[in-house]
Design a protein around this motif. Sequence first.
Motif, PDB file in Angstrom:
ATOM      1  N   LYS A 171      -1.459  -8.979  -0.841  1.00 29.37           N
ATOM      2  CA  LYS A 171      -2.654  -8.240  -1.411  1.00 29.37           C
ATOM      3  C   LYS A 171      -2.416  -6.789  -1.280  1.00 29.37           C
ATOM      4  CE  LYS A 171      -5.952 -12.092  -0.948  1.00 29.37           C
ATOM      5  NZ  LYS A 171      -5.881 -12.489  -2.307  1.00 29.37           N
ATOM      6  N   ASN A 172      -3.309  -6.231  -2.324  1.00 29.19           N
ATOM      7  CA  ASN A 172      -3.474  -4.883  -2.279  1.00 29.19           C
ATOM      8  C   ASN A 172      -2.102  -3.976  -2.704  1.00 29.19           C
ATOM      9  OD1 ASN A 172      -6.027  -4.553  -1.133  1.00 29.19           O
ATOM     10  ND2 ASN A 172      -5.263  -5.159   0.780  1.00 29.19           N
ATOM     11  N   SER A 221       2.088  -4.722   4.013  1.00 27.46           N
ATOM     12  CA  SER A 221       0.983  -5.094   3.363  1.00 27.46           C
ATOM     13  C   SER A 221       0.117  -5.759   4.565  1.00 27.46           C
ATOM     14  CB  SER A 221       0.801  -5.980   2.134  1.00 27.46           C
ATOM     15  OG  SER A 221      -0.271  -6.492   1.778  1.00 27.46           O
ATOM     16  N   LYS A 232      -2.227  -7.270  -8.817  1.00 32.46           N
ATOM     17  CA  LYS A 232      -2.460  -6.794  -7.543  1.00 32.46           C
ATOM     18  C   LYS A 232      -2.150  -7.538  -6.227  1.00 32.46           C
ATOM     19  CE  LYS A 232      -4.121  -3.108  -9.556  1.00 32.46           C
ATOM     20  NZ  LYS A 232      -3.198  -2.007  -9.999  1.00 32.46           N
ATOM     21  N   GLU A 233      -1.345  -8.721  -6.602  1.00 28.88           N
ATOM     22  CA  GLU A 233      -0.951  -9.624  -5.296  1.00 28.88           C
ATOM     23  C   GLU A 233       0.061 -10.344  -5.945  1.00 28.88           C
ATOM     24  OE1 GLU A 233      -4.573 -11.685  -4.893  1.00 28.88           O
ATOM     25  OE2 GLU A 233      -3.780 -13.206  -5.946  1.00 28.88           O
ATOM     26  N   MET A 266      -7.674   3.459   3.452  1.00 32.49           N
ATOM     27  CA  MET A 266      -6.402   2.569   3.835  1.00 32.49           C
ATOM     28  C   MET A 266      -5.224   3.412   3.801  1.00 32.49           C
ATOM     29  SD  MET A 266      -5.346  -0.633   1.638  1.00 32.49           S
ATOM     30  CE  MET A 266      -6.053  -2.223   2.622  1.00 32.49           C
ATOM     31  N   ARG A 307      -1.369   4.255   3.062  1.00 34.25           N
ATOM     32  CA  ARG A 307      -0.718   3.700   1.702  1.00 34.25           C
ATOM     33  C   ARG A 307       0.889   3.798   2.267  1.00 34.25           C
ATOM     34  NH1 ARG A 307      -3.950   7.109  -0.495  1.00 34.25           N
ATOM     35  NH2 ARG A 307      -5.885   6.298  -1.995  1.00 34.25           N
ATOM     36  N   GLU A 325      -1.897  -0.409   1.808  1.00 31.58           N
ATOM     37  CA  GLU A 325      -1.993  -0.602   0.232  1.00 31.58           C
ATOM     38  C   GLU A 325      -0.332  -0.302  -0.060  1.00 31.58           C
ATOM     39  OE1 GLU A 325      -3.776   2.211  -1.894  1.00 31.58           O
ATOM     40  OE2 GLU A 325      -2.558   1.814  -3.805  1.00 31.58           O
TER      41      GLU A 325
END
Length: 381
Positions: free
Chosen positions: A62-63, A22, A45-46, A1, A3, A27
């Motif tokens: 999220k993430n 996001s 985390k969200e 993923m 970043r 991330e």
Amino acid sequence: MKRALHFGAGNIGRGFIGKIISEAGYEVIFADVNGQVIDQLNIDKEYEVEVVGENSKTDIVKNVSGIMSNDPEKVKEAGLRVSLITTAVGPNVLKIISGSFADVIKARKEKGLEEVLNIIACENMVKGTTFLKENIYEKLNESEKEYADKYIGFPDSAVDRIVPPVNAEGKKPTYVVVEEFYEWIVDRNLIKGDLELEGMIKTDNLMAYIERKLFTLNTGHAITAYIGKYKKYKTIDESIKDADIRNIVKGAMGESGEVLIKRYSFDREEHFKYIDKIIKRFENIYLKDDVERVGRQPLRKLGKNERLIKPLLGTLEYNTSNENLVTGIAYALKFDGSDEESVKLSSMMKEKGLAETLKEVTENSIGEDITARVESIYNKL
Ligand SMILES: NC(=O)c1ccc[n+]([C@@H]2O[C@H](COP(=O)([O-])OP(=O)(O)OC[C@H]3O[C@@H](n4cnc5c(N)ncnc54)[C@H](O)[C@@H]3O)[C@@H](O)[C@H]2O)c1
Ligand SMILES: O=P(O)(O)OC[C@@H](O)[C@@H](O)[C@H](O)[C@H](O)CO
């Protein structure tokens, strides 16, 4: 993923830029000095974004995670793992965080990283990224500058979404309320590599977009706040409903608009539709946007390249009308907000008087005639 690292987990950071990044599949690591928000991001985390307007909805971003911006090791570690760094800290903070960016560039060079990194300041200022780059480069040696020239993009951007602070009962400190509208426009010519983000518009003509936004929305917003505060309204939607305020605000946006139309050859009909759309955004009763927030940092907002003086200077250049802009400046000088700059402005006005204060905050960019006109309106308030 992929970043990304975002400095400034505040209204715009969480409500707009971090959300867009996001939702584009990154991330997102937030860096802030607000430990309560950073801790909550690391727990959950969200976070929740409430989009308010005719079609309200709730989104979950999220993430995400968080680091303390004043932890150099954490910032460097994150800077080595990302391909995009954005900011939404406030124009006055860019210089303060430029050292962290210099450290990240030095660390990437030491590690021999050849992946590109784009750095984008998402601030209400003209060429915020360029300003940040200048402050970063002051901290780099020649070979580090050569590395940065090769691998780091510094595209300027214009950001537009109204995101007021919110203290909702029973909600987490990361909860944020936003309007539906958003616009993030980035200078395509300064991007390195292929930065593709759903929700990001790339342009070859960024200056026109930055000035259109700052000197239409922010010009009108500030004057709505300054006159609204003087007339004891609490929110922007209450102020803009006052017919006298609305007339001055629309007048000022029109005066600034005449300058933009001449400078950038905007289509007149289109531009005045843009103004009307913005006034409707100010009327959004669900935002409950405080006049104190919108009027904050009046010393910044009275700067010569900012939302009141720059349009006024344009009217002098093109010899067009400016009485509503002049009125807005008089009310700005009356603004008794509780933020540091507002307190400073009030004491400057007491100690130095209007003419000297205006001369200082506008870097002596407006002459005696305009000053006298501002003073005459100010003295009647
Ligand atoms: N709120 C809006 O409607 C809006 C819309 C468009 C653009 N902007 C612009 O976005 C920027 C941020 O505005 P905002 O409304 O989100 O303000 P904000 O105060 O909500 O957010 C700023 C954040 O930066 C953090 N910060 C301060 N110093 C820091 C540091 N050294 N390192 C990391 N973080 C630090 C603060 O703790 C805060 O969380 C400003 O340039 C503003 O003009 C705001
Ligand atoms: O953020 P500032 O202090 O530059 O200006 C206050 C508001 O006018 C601003 O935050 C707007 O809500 C925003 O620019 C809308 O895109």
